[in-house]
Design an enzyme around this catalytic site. Structure first.
Site, short mmCIF file in Angstrom:
data_model
loop_
_atom_site.label_atom_id
_atom_site.label_comp_id
_atom_site.label_asym_id
_atom_site.label_seq_id
_atom_site.Cartn_x
_atom_site.Cartn_y
_atom_site.Cartn_z
N GLY A 1 -19.44 -10.61 -71.47
CA GLY A 1 -19.66 -11.16 -72.77
C GLY A 1 -18.99 -12.48 -73.19
O GLY A 1 -19.34 -13.51 -73.48
N TYR B 1 -22.43 7.60 -65.45
CA TYR B 1 -22.75 6.28 -65.44
C TYR B 1 -23.89 6.01 -64.86
O TYR B 1 -25.01 5.24 -65.18
CB TYR B 1 -21.67 5.45 -64.88
CG TYR B 1 -21.91 4.08 -64.92
CD1 TYR B 1 -21.30 3.43 -66.01
CD2 TYR B 1 -21.82 3.46 -63.78
CE1 TYR B 1 -21.29 2.15 -66.09
CE2 TYR B 1 -21.91 2.21 -63.85
CZ TYR B 1 -21.75 1.18 -64.83
OH TYR B 1 -21.79 0.00 -64.75
N ASN C 1 -19.79 -5.48 -57.99
CA ASN C 1 -18.48 -5.48 -58.78
C ASN C 1 -18.01 -6.96 -59.52
O ASN C 1 -18.14 -8.04 -58.88
CB ASN C 1 -17.35 -5.18 -57.89
CG ASN C 1 -17.32 -3.67 -57.60
OD1 ASN C 1 -18.54 -3.25 -57.19
ND2 ASN C 1 -16.50 -2.79 -57.78
N LEU D 1 -15.80 -8.38 -70.62
CA LEU D 1 -15.81 -9.22 -69.61
C LEU D 1 -16.89 -10.42 -69.22
O LEU D 1 -16.51 -11.40 -69.33
CB LEU D 1 -15.50 -8.24 -68.11
CG LEU D 1 -15.41 -9.11 -66.96
CD1 LEU D 1 -14.49 -10.15 -66.67
CD2 LEU D 1 -15.57 -7.90 -65.67
P1 NAP Z 1 -16.24 -4.32 -70.73
O1 NAP Z 1 -15.70 -5.44 -70.26
O2 NAP Z 1 -15.49 -3.02 -70.79
O3 NAP Z 1 -16.71 -4.59 -71.98
C1 NAP Z 1 -17.86 -3.70 -72.80
C2 NAP Z 1 -18.44 -4.11 -74.09
O4 NAP Z 1 -19.16 -3.06 -74.41
C3 NAP Z 1 -17.34 -4.61 -74.91
O5 NAP Z 1 -17.99 -5.77 -75.63
C4 NAP Z 1 -17.29 -3.09 -76.02
O6 NAP Z 1 -17.17 -3.61 -77.31
C5 NAP Z 1 -18.91 -2.75 -75.82
N1 NAP Z 1 -19.10 -1.43 -76.21
C6 NAP Z 1 -18.66 -0.61 -75.36
N2 NAP Z 1 -18.87 0.67 -76.27
C7 NAP Z 1 -19.75 0.32 -77.18
C8 NAP Z 1 -20.33 1.08 -78.41
N3 NAP Z 1 -20.35 2.17 -78.63
N4 NAP Z 1 -20.75 0.08 -79.32
C9 NAP Z 1 -21.17 -1.37 -79.23
N5 NAP Z 1 -20.54 -1.88 -78.12
C10 NAP Z 1 -19.86 -0.96 -77.29
O7 NAP Z 1 -17.40 -4.20 -69.75
P2 NAP Z 1 -18.12 -5.42 -68.68
O8 NAP Z 1 -17.52 -5.34 -67.60
O9 NAP Z 1 -18.30 -6.67 -69.50
O10 NAP Z 1 -19.61 -4.55 -68.42
C11 NAP Z 1 -20.69 -5.35 -68.95
C12 NAP Z 1 -22.06 -4.76 -68.25
O11 NAP Z 1 -21.90 -5.00 -67.10
C13 NAP Z 1 -22.09 -3.24 -68.49
O12 NAP Z 1 -23.27 -2.81 -68.75
C14 NAP Z 1 -21.51 -2.62 -67.03
O13 NAP Z 1 -21.93 -1.40 -67.06
C15 NAP Z 1 -22.21 -3.65 -66.07
N6 NAP Z 1 -21.46 -3.90 -64.93
C16 NAP Z 1 -20.17 -4.02 -64.97
C17 NAP Z 1 -19.51 -4.22 -63.80
C18 NAP Z 1 -18.00 -4.36 -63.77
O14 NAP Z 1 -17.60 -4.53 -62.31
N7 NAP Z 1 -17.37 -4.75 -64.66
C19 NAP Z 1 -20.35 -4.02 -62.52
C20 NAP Z 1 -21.70 -4.01 -62.49
C21 NAP Z 1 -22.31 -3.95 -63.77
P3 NAP Z 1 -15.51 -3.92 -77.63
O15 NAP Z 1 -14.81 -4.41 -76.73
O16 NAP Z 1 -15.72 -4.78 -78.81
O17 NAP Z 1 -15.10 -2.36 -78.12
P1 GDP Z 2 -15.81 0.94 -57.89
O1 GDP Z 2 -16.20 -0.22 -57.00
O2 GDP Z 2 -16.90 1.60 -58.62
O3 GDP Z 2 -15.49 2.32 -56.60
O4 GDP Z 2 -14.48 1.04 -58.58
P2 GDP Z 2 -13.25 0.52 -58.63
O5 GDP Z 2 -13.06 -0.85 -58.92
O6 GDP Z 2 -12.45 1.37 -59.48
O7 GDP Z 2 -12.48 0.72 -57.32
C1 GDP Z 2 -12.66 0.32 -56.14
C2 GDP Z 2 -11.95 0.57 -54.89
O8 GDP Z 2 -10.56 0.36 -55.16
C3 GDP Z 2 -11.56 2.08 -54.82
O9 GDP Z 2 -11.59 2.67 -53.31
C4 GDP Z 2 -10.18 2.26 -55.14
O10 GDP Z 2 -9.54 3.53 -54.55
C5 GDP Z 2 -9.57 1.26 -54.86
N1 GDP Z 2 -8.39 0.81 -55.66
C6 GDP Z 2 -7.13 0.24 -55.10
N2 GDP Z 2 -6.33 0.15 -55.96
C7 GDP Z 2 -6.97 0.30 -57.26
C8 GDP Z 2 -6.62 0.11 -58.60
O11 GDP Z 2 -5.31 -0.28 -58.88
N3 GDP Z 2 -7.54 0.29 -59.48
C9 GDP Z 2 -8.72 1.21 -59.16
N4 GDP Z 2 -9.48 1.19 -60.24
N5 GDP Z 2 -9.15 1.05 -57.94
C10 GDP Z 2 -8.25 0.90 -56.90
#
Ligand code: NAP
Ligand code: GDP
Length: 320
Positions: free
Chosen positions: A14, A136, A165, A12
């Protein structure tokens, strides 16, 4: 010439970095976006081979095992072990290759569960995280400990950002993902199912009470901020990259915004038999605002609109 390696470059965040860099790549920077196919970073030799190939001077370290509440609740051991391994391999290999700077990603969900609000950068280690995602959280907290240890021993500028988020195009729409992609995919499917049924009679389920509060940042806004951190931010201490506290929304409001973007005419109900997770994790972006007062975040509803549109247009290629 700066050579920037982005680990997790296919996810996401990246993909958002790829989009911003495509628009405005300075001539003294070369970027390489690595996914897990390029190297499994839980493997030390594969990590070293990637760094040998790319020879980065700078790293944005995004790669991680990432998932929503329900995936975390059932897999704390895997979240802990995979992320500990990935982070240790990336930071140590960056050190061995003499990288000037590494920017890693923490998250507002790693903060203490019992805390005062708003949370800020000084509070990361103040108490146990929420029980739903301790694996995590502790792995992520250790990045900050490692960054300080590399600075103390070697003087390296290894630092971290703390996003709230995140959502946007190229999200993870599988059931193990976060709330926004989860709802987008479920509402899309609901609209396709039973085409003979009038949409007014369809019922969309919000998991949990709908009452938890979250701050959401659009992935393209976060990408711009992370590029700024890479180029300008000169401290080992983490920095929160979040929308303002006033932009916090309830999970029910998220469902309403997604329903509006789909023009969904059915009913929204809450399934309180499902977990809520943390009630809130309201974070202050005062440090960011002091350094970058004029940054404009994309309005939540228009970012949701763009994300839903992206999903509809890219359904076949999306991570479903
Ligand atoms: P994502 O969409 O799930 O992407 C994860 C990335 O990590 C993908 O490019 C995946 O590669 C790579 N990856 C996973 N396991 C790997 C491994 N063993 N070796 C090499 N690459 C690996 O995650 P994102 O949401 O972009 O998250 C990016 C960063 O933001 C993370 O550090 C996450 O903890 C942090 N973050 C995310 C959120 C959120 O709401 N999404 C919130 C706060 C912080 P492939 O897809 O090629 O397998
Ligand atoms: P968090 O922010 O780390 O708690 O992660 P999530 O994004 O998975 O969830 C946020 C909140 O959304 C929680 O209160 C869940 O119960 C609520 N939620 C409602 N519908 C969904 C759904 O379809 N997927 C996920 N992952 N959470 C949901």
């Amino acid at each position: 010439m700066k050579k920037v390696l982005v680990t997790g470059g296919t996810g996401l965040v990246g993909k958002a970095l790829q989009a911003i860099i495509k628009e405005q790549q300075p001539s003294d920077e070369e970027w390489f976006f690595a996914g897990s196919k390029d190297a499994d970073l839980t493997n030390a030799a594969a990590t070293q081979a990637l760094f040998d190939k790319v020879k980065p001077t700078h790293v944005i370290h995004l790669a991680a095992m990432v998932g929503g509440l329900f995936h975390n609740m059932n897999n704390n051991l895997d979240f802990l072990r995979n992320n500990l391994l990935i982070n240790d391999h990336v930071l140590q290999t960056a050190h061995e290759h003499g990288c000037h700077k590494v920017v890693s990603c923490l998250s507002t969900c790693i903060f203490p569960d019992k805390t005062t609000y708003p949370i800020d950068e000084t509070m990361v280690h103040n108490g146990p995280p929420h029980s739903s995602n301790y694996g995590y959280s502790y792995a992520k907290r250790l990045i900050d400990v490692q960054n300080h240890a590399y600075y103390d021993k070697h003087g390296h500028l290894f630092t971290s950002v703390i996003p709230c988020n995140i959502f946007g195009p190229h999200d993870n729409y599988r059931p193990e993902g976060h709330v926004i992609p989860g709802m987008i995919s479920r509402m899309y499917e609901l609209r396709q199912q039973q085409p003979e049924l009038p949409e007014e009679q369809k019922v969309f389920t919000v998991y949990g009470s709908g009452k938890p509060l979250r701050q959401f940042i659009y992935s393209l806004d976060l990408a711009k901020l992370m590029i700024w951190v890479l180029r300008e931010y000169q401290s080992v201490e983490p920095i929160v990259l979040s929308v303002d506290e006033a932009a916090e929304v309830s999970i029910y409001e998220v469902a309403e915004a997604i329903a509006a973007a789909f023009k969904f005419k059915g009913q929204l109900i809450c399934d309180t038999s499902k977990a809520d997770g943390q009630h809130k994790k309201t974070a202050s972006n005062a440090k960011l605002r002091a350094l970058l007062p004029d940054f404009e975040f994309t309005d939540f509803k228009s970012a949701i609109q763009s994300s839903v549109l992206w999903y509809i247009e890219n359904y076949a290629a999306a991570r479903n």
